[in-house]
Design a protein around this motif. Structure first.
Motif, PDB file in Angstrom:
ATOM      1  N   LEU A  65       0.489  -1.259   0.011  1.00  0.00           N
ATOM      2  CA  LEU A  65       0.119  -0.165   0.023  1.00  0.00           C
ATOM      3  C   LEU A  65       0.848   1.231   0.014  1.00  0.00           C
ATOM      4  O   LEU A  65       0.379   2.369   0.268  1.00  0.00           O
ATOM      5  CB  LEU A  65      -0.916   0.020   1.415  1.00  0.00           C
ATOM      6  N   ASP A  66       2.147   1.255  -0.248  1.00  0.00           N
ATOM      7  CA  ASP A  66       2.953   2.317  -0.202  1.00  0.00           C
ATOM      8  C   ASP A  66       3.010   2.959   1.004  1.00  0.00           C
ATOM      9  O   ASP A  66       2.679   4.166   1.152  1.00  0.00           O
ATOM     10  CB  ASP A  66       2.975   3.183  -1.391  1.00  0.00           C
ATOM     11  N   MET A  67       3.136   2.131   2.176  1.00  0.00           N
ATOM     12  CA  MET A  67       2.981   2.864   3.575  1.00  0.00           C
ATOM     13  C   MET A  67       4.096   2.419   4.410  1.00  0.00           C
ATOM     14  O   MET A  67       4.685   1.283   3.989  1.00  0.00           O
ATOM     15  CB  MET A  67       1.515   2.224   4.124  1.00  0.00           C
ATOM     16  N   SER A  68       4.449   3.226   5.177  1.00  0.00           N
ATOM     17  CA  SER A  68       5.522   3.047   6.141  1.00  0.00           C
ATOM     18  C   SER A  68       5.108   1.657   7.262  1.00  0.00           C
ATOM     19  O   SER A  68       3.700   1.773   7.584  1.00  0.00           O
ATOM     20  CB  SER A  68       6.248   4.084   6.923  1.00  0.00           C
ATOM     21  N   TYR A  69       5.982   1.057   7.577  1.00  0.00           N
ATOM     22  CA  TYR A  69       5.653  -0.001   8.532  1.00  0.00           C
ATOM     23  C   TYR A  69       4.973   0.595   9.851  1.00  0.00           C
ATOM     24  O   TYR A  69       4.140   0.089  10.458  1.00  0.00           O
ATOM     25  CB  TYR A  69       6.657  -0.850   9.025  1.00  0.00           C
ATOM     26  N   ARG A  70       5.571   1.732  10.148  1.00  0.00           N
ATOM     27  CA  ARG A  70       5.111   2.158  11.344  1.00  0.00           C
ATOM     28  C   ARG A  70       3.862   3.039  11.118  1.00  0.00           C
ATOM     29  O   ARG A  70       2.961   2.563  12.185  1.00  0.00           O
ATOM     30  CB  ARG A  70       6.047   3.377  11.760  1.00  0.00           C
ATOM     31  N   ARG A  71       3.492   3.424   9.863  1.00  0.00           N
ATOM     32  CA  ARG A  71       1.971   3.730  10.018  1.00  0.00           C
ATOM     33  C   ARG A  71       1.062   2.774   9.965  1.00  0.00           C
ATOM     34  O   ARG A  71      -0.183   2.938  10.424  1.00  0.00           O
ATOM     35  CB  ARG A  71       2.176   4.531   8.621  1.00  0.00           C
TER      36      ARG A  71
END
Length: 137
Positions: A65-71
């Motif tokens: 989803l083109d998202m950081s792991y943290r997010r």
């Protein structure tokens, strides 16, 4: 070469690109359930749950989803805290590594969310048609 007229070569003519077709209008409902200022359930969290179910890990789901792991982790944590039972079960890393999986509650949440979207779209079909007629297409 006296008396001869020099002929120039005609300029290269580039073909015109095909006209772009205007995109066809579409309607997307974006339902959100809020608790105070927090979006407890929304399209991004549902997409994340689906990606987690498909990939089997928060890291892979986030990347898809083109998202950081943290997010991704923060969204899952926020969602789990908003529900009576968690949507995602997580295990801490270690020698065998950690892991994450959807719970029955998480699967039910996805199913209900998508059913509500479909029901709302079906119920609003006449109004959606009228709305689309107002667009300049």
């Amino acid at each position: 070469m006296r008396g001869m007229v020099a002929r120039s070569t005609p300029p290269l003519v580039k073909p015109k690109p095909a006209p772009k077709l205007a995109p066809k209008p579409s309607l997307k409902l974006r339902m959100r359930v809020t608790v105070g200022d927090i979006i407890a359930i929304g399209p991004g969290k549902i997409a994340l749950l689906q990606a987690l179910d498909e990939t089997g890990s928060i890291t892979a789901a986030a990347k898809s989803l083109d998202m950081s792991y943290r997010r991704a982790w923060l969204l899952i944590d926020e969602l789990n805290r908003a529900l009576k039972t968690p949507a995602v079960a997580t295990a801490a890393g270690g020698a065998k590594g950690g892991g994450s999986a959807l719970t029955d509650s998480g699967r039910a949440l996805i199913t209900l969310y998508r059913q509500i979207e479909d029901t709302a779209l079906q119920a609003a079909k006449p109004e959606i048609r009228q709305l689309m007629k107002l667009l300049a297409t």
